[in-house]
Design a protein around this motif. Structure first.
Motif, mmCIF file in Angstrom:
data_model
loop_
_atom_site.group_PDB
_atom_site.id
_atom_site.type_symbol
_atom_site.label_atom_id
_atom_site.label_comp_id
_atom_site.label_asym_id
_atom_site.label_seq_id
_atom_site.Cartn_x
_atom_site.Cartn_y
_atom_site.Cartn_z
ATOM 1 N N MET A 1 61.767 38.972 26.775
ATOM 2 C CA MET A 1 61.039 39.600 25.710
ATOM 3 C C MET A 1 59.775 39.294 25.731
ATOM 4 N N LEU A 2 59.311 38.020 25.644
ATOM 5 C CA LEU A 2 57.947 37.718 25.836
ATOM 6 C C LEU A 2 57.177 38.043 26.937
ATOM 7 N N ILE A 3 58.046 37.886 28.289
ATOM 8 C CA ILE A 3 57.341 38.465 29.427
ATOM 9 C C ILE A 3 57.249 40.008 29.363
ATOM 10 N N ASN A 4 58.196 40.654 29.050
ATOM 11 C CA ASN A 4 57.905 42.214 28.765
ATOM 12 C C ASN A 4 56.520 42.532 27.997
ATOM 13 N N GLU A 5 56.407 41.921 26.779
ATOM 14 C CA GLU A 5 55.540 42.071 26.003
ATOM 15 C C GLU A 5 54.238 41.807 26.744
ATOM 16 N N THR A 6 54.060 40.718 27.517
ATOM 17 C CA THR A 6 52.752 40.272 28.261
ATOM 18 C C THR A 6 52.343 41.287 29.004
ATOM 19 N N ARG A 7 53.598 41.547 29.854
ATOM 20 C CA ARG A 7 53.242 42.663 31.104
ATOM 21 C C ARG A 7 52.798 43.937 30.318
ATOM 22 N N HIS A 8 53.299 44.507 29.320
ATOM 23 C CA HIS A 8 53.009 45.572 28.879
ATOM 24 C C HIS A 8 51.436 45.640 28.496
ATOM 25 N N SER A 9 50.956 44.746 27.540
ATOM 26 C CA SER A 9 49.758 44.599 27.197
ATOM 27 C C SER A 9 48.662 44.188 28.282
ATOM 28 N N TYR A 10 49.459 43.496 29.484
ATOM 29 C CA TYR A 10 48.210 43.360 30.704
ATOM 30 C C TYR A 10 48.021 44.712 31.136
ATOM 31 N N ARG A 11 49.180 45.598 31.314
ATOM 32 C CA ARG A 11 48.803 46.768 32.223
ATOM 33 C C ARG A 11 47.816 47.489 31.356
ATOM 34 N N HIS A 12 48.058 47.676 30.236
ATOM 35 C CA HIS A 12 47.346 48.510 29.038
ATOM 36 C C HIS A 12 45.818 48.006 29.118
ATOM 37 N N PHE A 13 45.611 46.568 29.387
ATOM 38 C CA PHE A 13 44.258 46.165 29.311
ATOM 39 C C PHE A 13 43.686 46.522 30.700
ATOM 40 N N MET A 14 44.486 46.611 31.772
ATOM 41 C CA MET A 14 44.017 46.681 33.057
ATOM 42 C C MET A 14 43.712 48.305 33.229
ATOM 43 N N GLU A 15 44.425 49.053 32.540
ATOM 44 C CA GLU A 15 44.191 50.516 32.715
ATOM 45 C C GLU A 15 42.970 50.727 31.884
ATOM 46 N N THR A 16 42.616 50.352 30.469
ATOM 47 C CA THR A 16 41.733 50.795 29.774
ATOM 48 C C THR A 16 40.513 50.100 29.772
ATOM 49 N N GLU A 17 40.387 48.960 30.127
ATOM 50 C CA GLU A 17 39.200 47.975 29.913
ATOM 51 C C GLU A 17 38.715 47.184 31.056
ATOM 52 N N VAL A 18 39.298 47.572 32.200
ATOM 53 C CA VAL A 18 38.632 46.824 33.314
ATOM 54 C C VAL A 18 37.268 47.351 33.651
ATOM 55 N N SER A 19 36.648 46.082 33.633
ATOM 56 C CA SER A 19 35.042 46.373 34.114
ATOM 57 C C SER A 19 34.783 45.579 35.298
ATOM 58 N N THR A 20 33.724 45.723 35.961
ATOM 59 C CA THR A 20 33.412 45.195 37.136
ATOM 60 C C THR A 20 33.537 43.601 36.786
ATOM 61 N N GLU A 21 33.132 43.279 35.818
ATOM 62 C CA GLU A 21 33.108 41.801 35.508
ATOM 63 C C GLU A 21 34.474 41.115 35.689
ATOM 64 N N LEU A 22 35.250 41.845 35.257
ATOM 65 C CA LEU A 22 36.727 41.382 35.202
ATOM 66 C C LEU A 22 37.367 41.367 36.577
ATOM 67 N N GLN A 23 36.999 42.512 37.332
ATOM 68 C CA GLN A 23 37.380 42.581 38.851
ATOM 69 C C GLN A 23 36.711 41.507 39.595
ATOM 70 N N ARG A 24 35.539 41.296 39.128
ATOM 71 C CA ARG A 24 34.865 40.084 39.982
ATOM 72 C C ARG A 24 35.510 38.759 39.698
ATOM 73 N N LEU A 25 35.851 38.509 38.489
ATOM 74 C CA LEU A 25 36.629 37.271 38.134
ATOM 75 C C LEU A 25 37.891 37.115 38.708
ATOM 76 N N SER A 26 38.667 38.291 38.759
ATOM 77 C CA SER A 26 40.072 38.363 39.321
ATOM 78 C C SER A 26 39.828 38.071 40.773
#
Ligand code: ASN
Length: 346
Positions: A1-26
């Motif tokens: 449950m926890l892992i799925n929730e985290t995955r879902h919000s992570y995907r949402h985050f990557m799809e909607t809010e990815v900035s160059t700064e995040l990509q650079r950090l990643s």
């Protein structure tokens, strides 16, 4: 449950809010194992070592006993301000990785008086913490507890501990600080104390409204930390903003006898601590008020029912201390293979 929730919000985050700064950090963190080879990180970790030794030496000279930190347990600190705990299966039962060892600190002080751990903690911080420069999902805090002490006693230890770390680092790491281009500001106890109400008023005057009764958000702490210009405490948070273990003032209902220590220069929160609620009935009531299931805390409640001494304590984050001492942009420079919210790195 926890892992799925985290995955879902992570995907949402990557799809909607990815900035160059995040990509650079990643990208940087994909090869985080290489960071430790840089002369800069070597310098930072040297300063960190000196600071940790200085704090250990100071506490030992004050008769604190260092214990090996507990890492897992049936429950852990629920007062972690929007972060999630890590849950795993332990021989058929749900267990937690320590988000903080607060409950064990009380157990330890009940037998040993003055104790501390260098405690590794895991907190799944919200995704909007990734670029703050202040949040790691895996970090270490020097977590201490003092029997028969009140929150003023704990604040007095906190300010001496910080000054000790600063003074020793200044004396022994002059070359390293020069390499980092860092001048640590002069600090000396006692530090200023602002009440939570005063802090909110201060923020309101500079245009940031914080709703009464909730935790001051990190950017509010950041702002205060920039404006005040020296380390200071925020004390007396309202009940509801913190965990059930922070003691409510008997004479000021609704006010907790607790504190945060804030660094100057915008470095934000250094430490967080309190006088403890140790009375069984009160803790039970606070757990219910916070929506905690008391059955999960069976061992802790049994310990309180049998009786433990009053106490106070705090935890100071080692990576954040390193960031302050070295003047770093981010705590990611302050540990081997750092982990931040939402980024899968070694
Ligand atoms: N270390 C803190 C304390 O002693 C608890 C925490 O980390 N949330 O109050």
């Amino acid at each position: 449950m926890l892992i799925n929730e985290t995955r879902h919000s992570y995907r949402h985050f990557m799809e909607t809010e990815v900035s160059t700064e995040l990509q650079r950090l990643s990208q940087l963190l994909q090869q985080s194992w290489k960071m430790v080879r840089t002369p800069r990180m070597k310098t930072v970790l040297k300063v960190q070592n000196v600071a940790c030794d200085a704090m250990r030496d100071y506490l030992k000279s004050e008769d604190f006993i260092e214990l090996l930190p507990p890492i897992i347990g049936p429950v852990t600190d629920p007062g972690i301000r929007g972060a999630k705990q890590v849950t795993f299966d332990y021989y058929g039962r749900e267990y937690k990785v320590m988000s903080s060892a607060i409950l064990y600190k009380q157990a330890a002080m009940s037998g040993l008086g003055k104790i501390f751990f260098m405690s590794p903690n895991i907190r799944l911080e919200p995704l909007d913490s990734t670029l703050t420069g202040r949040h790691l999902t895996e970090f270490v805090q020097l977590d201490l507890e003092i029997a028969e002490a009140n929150y003023f006693d704990a604040m007095s230890v906190a300010e001496k501990l910080l000054c000790e770390a600063v003074n020793v680092v200044r004396d022994s790491c002059a070359k390293e600080l020069e390499e980092l281009g860092r001048r640590i500001p002069a600090i000396s106890p006692p530090f200023k104390k602002l009440t939570y109400d005063e802090a909110l008023e201060y923020l309101r005057r500079v245009g940031l409204k914080v709703r009464y009764g909730v935790e001051i958000p990190w950017y509010g702490e950041h702002l205060l930390s920039k404006l005040v210009g020296e380390p200071f405490f925020i004390i007396d948070y309202p009940r509801g903003a913190r965990g059930f273990y922070d003691r409510e003032d008997d004479n000021r209902p609704g006010i907790l006898r607790d504190f945060d220590l804030i660094y100057p220069e915008g470095f934000g929160e250094a430490a967080s601590g309190a006088e403890r609620e140790f009375r069984y009935e009160r803790v039970l009531a606070r757990m219910r008020e916070n929506g905690e299931d008391p059955r999960k805390y069976a061992w802790y409640l049994e310990m309180l029912r049998e009786g433990i001494p009053p106490s106070a304590g705090f935890g100071i984050g080692v990576e954040r201390l390193t960031r302050f001492l070295c003047g770093l942009d981010s705590v990611i420079e302050a540990r081997l293979c750092p982990k931040v919210a939402g980024i899968h790195s070694p």
